[in-house]
Motif scaffolding. Structure first.
Motif, PDB file in Angstrom:
ATOM      1  N   ARG A  55     -15.620  -8.384 -14.653  1.00 50.63           N
ATOM      2  CA  ARG A  55     -14.665  -7.922 -13.504  1.00 50.63           C
ATOM      3  C   ARG A  55     -12.747  -8.593 -14.606  1.00 50.63           C
ATOM      4  NH1 ARG A  55     -15.321  -5.151  -8.920  1.00 50.63           N
ATOM      5  NH2 ARG A  55     -17.810  -5.980  -8.034  1.00 50.63           N
ATOM      6  N   ARG A  56     -12.467  -7.524 -14.699  1.00 51.37           N
ATOM      7  CA  ARG A  56     -11.128  -8.261 -16.293  1.00 51.37           C
ATOM      8  C   ARG A  56     -10.084  -8.661 -14.854  1.00 51.37           C
ATOM      9  NH1 ARG A  56     -11.669  -7.217 -20.756  1.00 51.37           N
ATOM     10  NH2 ARG A  56     -13.150  -5.386 -21.845  1.00 51.37           N
ATOM     11  N   ALA A  57     -10.387  -8.618 -13.253  1.00 50.45           N
ATOM     12  CA  ALA A  57      -9.463  -9.511 -12.460  1.00 50.45           C
ATOM     13  C   ALA A  57     -10.150  -9.733 -11.611  1.00 50.45           C
ATOM     14  CB  ALA A  57      -8.682  -7.467 -11.789  1.00 50.45           C
ATOM     15  N   TYR A  58      -9.446 -10.833 -11.046  1.00 51.33           N
ATOM     16  CA  TYR A  58      -9.325 -11.618 -10.412  1.00 51.33           C
ATOM     17  C   TYR A  58     -10.224 -11.039  -9.185  1.00 51.33           C
ATOM     18  CZ  TYR A  58     -10.176 -16.224  -8.164  1.00 51.33           C
ATOM     19  OH  TYR A  58     -10.526 -17.428  -7.477  1.00 51.33           O
ATOM     20  N   VAL A  59     -11.731 -11.212  -8.207  1.00 49.88           N
ATOM     21  CA  VAL A  59     -11.569 -10.868  -6.774  1.00 49.88           C
ATOM     22  C   VAL A  59     -11.776 -11.728  -5.772  1.00 49.88           C
ATOM     23  CG1 VAL A  59     -13.938  -9.910  -5.884  1.00 49.88           C
ATOM     24  CG2 VAL A  59     -13.959  -9.663  -7.833  1.00 49.88           C
ATOM     25  N   TRP A  60     -11.817 -13.106  -5.959  1.00 47.35           N
ATOM     26  CA  TRP A  60     -11.720 -13.664  -4.329  1.00 47.35           C
ATOM     27  C   TRP A  60     -10.279 -14.074  -4.279  1.00 47.35           C
ATOM     28  CZ3 TRP A  60     -16.335 -13.772  -2.749  1.00 47.35           C
ATOM     29  CH2 TRP A  60     -17.142 -13.200  -3.655  1.00 47.35           C
ATOM     30  N   ASP A  61     -10.249 -14.358  -2.853  1.00 47.65           N
ATOM     31  CA  ASP A  61      -8.901 -14.572  -2.482  1.00 47.65           C
ATOM     32  C   ASP A  61      -8.397 -16.361  -2.361  1.00 47.65           C
ATOM     33  OD1 ASP A  61      -6.523 -14.377  -1.108  1.00 47.65           O
ATOM     34  OD2 ASP A  61      -6.430 -13.036   0.337  1.00 47.65           O
ATOM     35  N   ASN A  62      -7.711 -16.815  -2.879  1.00 40.58           N
ATOM     36  CA  ASN A  62      -7.696 -18.062  -2.877  1.00 40.58           C
ATOM     37  C   ASN A  62      -7.031 -18.561  -1.928  1.00 40.58           C
ATOM     38  OD1 ASN A  62      -8.920 -18.976  -5.427  1.00 40.58           O
ATOM     39  ND2 ASN A  62      -7.044 -19.058  -5.869  1.00 40.58           N
ATOM     40  N   ASP A  63      -6.469 -17.639  -0.897  1.00 41.76           N
ATOM     41  CA  ASP A  63      -6.204 -17.471   0.549  1.00 41.76           C
ATOM     42  C   ASP A  63      -7.089 -17.860   1.990  1.00 41.76           C
ATOM     43  OD1 ASP A  63      -2.994 -18.374  -0.340  1.00 41.76           O
ATOM     44  OD2 ASP A  63      -2.948 -16.039  -0.451  1.00 41.76           O
ATOM     45  N   THR A  81     -17.009 -18.360   4.073  1.00 40.12           N
ATOM     46  CA  THR A  81     -15.887 -18.247   5.017  1.00 40.12           C
ATOM     47  C   THR A  81     -14.877 -18.475   4.444  1.00 40.12           C
ATOM     48  OG1 THR A  81     -16.106 -16.231   6.165  1.00 40.12           O
ATOM     49  CG2 THR A  81     -13.980 -17.467   6.452  1.00 40.12           C
ATOM     50  N   TRP A  82     -13.424 -18.713   3.404  1.00 39.77           N
ATOM     51  CA  TRP A  82     -12.986 -20.289   3.733  1.00 39.77           C
ATOM     52  C   TRP A  82     -11.141 -19.528   3.217  1.00 39.77           C
ATOM     53  CZ3 TRP A  82     -15.104 -17.490   0.022  1.00 39.77           C
ATOM     54  CH2 TRP A  82     -14.666 -16.673  -1.057  1.00 39.77           C
ATOM     55  N   GLY A  83     -10.327 -20.815   3.956  1.00 32.94           N
ATOM     56  CA  GLY A  83      -8.929 -20.353   3.647  1.00 32.94           C
ATOM     57  C   GLY A  83      -8.670 -20.140   4.923  1.00 32.94           C
ATOM     58  N   ARG A  84      -7.332 -19.114   4.919  1.00 34.09           N
ATOM     59  CA  ARG A  84      -6.629 -19.360   5.904  1.00 34.09           C
ATOM     60  C   ARG A  84      -7.660 -18.027   7.223  1.00 34.09           C
ATOM     61  NH1 ARG A  84      -2.844 -15.534   3.658  1.00 34.09           N
ATOM     62  NH2 ARG A  84      -3.478 -14.290   3.032  1.00 34.09           N
ATOM     63  N   ASN A  85      -8.767 -17.528   6.620  1.00 39.35           N
ATOM     64  CA  ASN A  85      -9.642 -17.121   7.750  1.00 39.35           C
ATOM     65  C   ASN A  85     -10.731 -17.855   7.831  1.00 39.35           C
ATOM     66  OD1 ASN A  85      -7.823 -15.002   7.276  1.00 39.35           O
ATOM     67  ND2 ASN A  85      -8.728 -14.008   5.705  1.00 39.35           N
ATOM     68  N   GLY A  86     -10.638 -18.580   7.478  1.00 40.66           N
ATOM     69  CA  GLY A  86     -11.853 -19.479   7.648  1.00 40.66           C
ATOM     70  C   GLY A  86     -11.687 -20.730   9.027  1.00 40.66           C
TER      71      GLY A  86
END
Length: 87
Positions: A55-63, A81-86
């Motif tokens: 993929r040319r675009a980043y998929v995973w949301d760091n937040d 699950t990680w970040g603010r939704n974890g």
């Protein structure tokens, strides 16, 4: 991705997806017992230790995001699950 069992597993047809629905389907790949493979979003050449989604675009949301691994019968094998939704 890690195979924590002692027996090898062929993950052909398994998928790794994010919360937004981006999905990567594994080709014919055998994951030996007690071994792991890194799944990269970008472009590269697959080998025994790394596979690339090309993929040319980043998929995973760091937040906050969720990675879901499903087998070739669409059953959930693992989810993280990680970040603010974890929790």
């Amino acid at each position: 991705m890690k195979n924590t069992g002692r027996l090898p597993v062929n993950i052909k047809g398994w998928t790794l997806s994010d919360k937004s629905g981006h999905s990567y389907r594994f080709g014919n790949l055998r994951l030996n017992g007690h071994s792991q493979i890194r799944v990269h979003t970008g472009i590269g050449h697959d080998n025994r230790r790394d596979v690339y989604q090309d993929r040319r675009a980043y998929v995973w949301d760091n937040d906050g995001d969720t990675a879901t691994l499903r087998n070739d019968h669409r059953r959930i094998v693992d989810s993280k699950t990680w970040g603010r939704n974890g929790h």
